[in-house]
Design an enzyme around this catalytic site. Structure first.
Site, PDB file in Angstrom:
ATOM      1  N   CYS A   1      65.431 -21.732  26.224  1.00 30.11           N
ATOM      2  CA  CYS A   1      64.476 -21.577  25.132  1.00 30.11           C
ATOM      3  C   CYS A   1      65.035 -20.659  24.041  1.00 30.11           C
ATOM      4  O   CYS A   1      66.175 -20.792  23.630  1.00 30.11           O
ATOM      5  CB  CYS A   1      63.156 -21.078  25.708  1.00 30.11           C
ATOM      6  SG  CYS A   1      61.760 -21.055  24.560  1.00 30.11           S
ATOM      7  N   GLY A   2      64.249 -19.719  23.561  1.00 29.75           N
ATOM      8  CA  GLY A   2      64.643 -18.865  22.455  1.00 29.75           C
ATOM      9  C   GLY A   2      65.856 -18.008  22.730  1.00 29.75           C
ATOM     10  O   GLY A   2      66.530 -17.569  21.788  1.00 29.75           O
TER      11      GLY A   2
END
Length: 207
Positions: free
Chosen positions: A106-107
């Site tokens: 993800c991020g």
């Protein structure tokens, strides 16, 4: 396992970290003899995106690659809202430079992109333009898959990346990297948890 420290995996924790993204990985690592230790910017408690309060086992400045088999970084709001989490990306660089693997989902992949760690490694994320917005130079190495492991080169560690909707595929790559399951059981594990294939359960039970 390749060293006496191979039984310890470090999970980075910080406010709003996406606790569901590593649930499969950490649960099944623990069930297979690994110790999962959490590492924060400090030892002060953090609150996950799911509202859980986590007390880090150690602070980031106490973390050493030689004490770990893998560093795992999850998504969090902080990856896209400033430099608060940049020290974790730098820690990933330290791990990779020491020949110890790291994994980001993800991020956290954007954090690694900003650190320059994806410029020369095969990687993936949510979508290619998400990473492109970081201004990184690795766009040509982006792979449209659910999760990918770059093998590393010249003594650097292997790097796993995955998008935010792929916690099962992320775990599969972690298990493959660490040798948690043989190829047959790894395939069965993925089919069971990703595809709800009940027939895979017997393979996992060794039948």
């Amino acid at each position: 396992m390749t060293s006496s420290s191979a039984g310890t995996v470090h999970l980075a924790v910080y406010d709003t970290f996406a606790d569901w993204e590593t649930g499969y990985a950490t649960a099944h690592l623990t069930q297979n003899g690994y110790t999962v230790r959490t590492v924060g910017l400090s030892r002060e408690p953090v609150t996950t995106m799911g509202g859980l309060r986590v007390q880090p086992d150690l602070a980031l400045d106490e973390l050493r690659p030689q004490d770990s088999a893998l560093l795992i970084l999850t998504g969090a709001a902080g990856w896209d809202t400033g430099e608060t989490l940049a020290p974790f990306a730098r820690a990933a660089r330290t791990f990779l430079d020491a020949g110890v693997p790291a994994a980001a989902i993800c991020g956290a992949t954007a954090g690694l992109a900003r650190e320059g760690l994806l410029d020369d490694r095969a990687h993936t994320s949510a979508v290619s333009f998400y990473l492109a917005a970081t201004g990184y130079a690795g766009g040509e190495r982006y792979v449209e898959v659910d999760a990918v492991t770059d093998p590393g080169a010249d003594g650097t560690g292997r790097l796993i990346t995955a998008g935010p909707t792929e916690p099962v595929a992320f775990a599969r790559e972690v298990f493959a990297l660490l040798g948690v399951y043989d190829a047959k059981k790894l395939d069965a594990w993925y089919r069971l948890f990703h595809d709800s294939d009940a027939s895979a359960y017997e393979v996992l039970q060794g039948e």
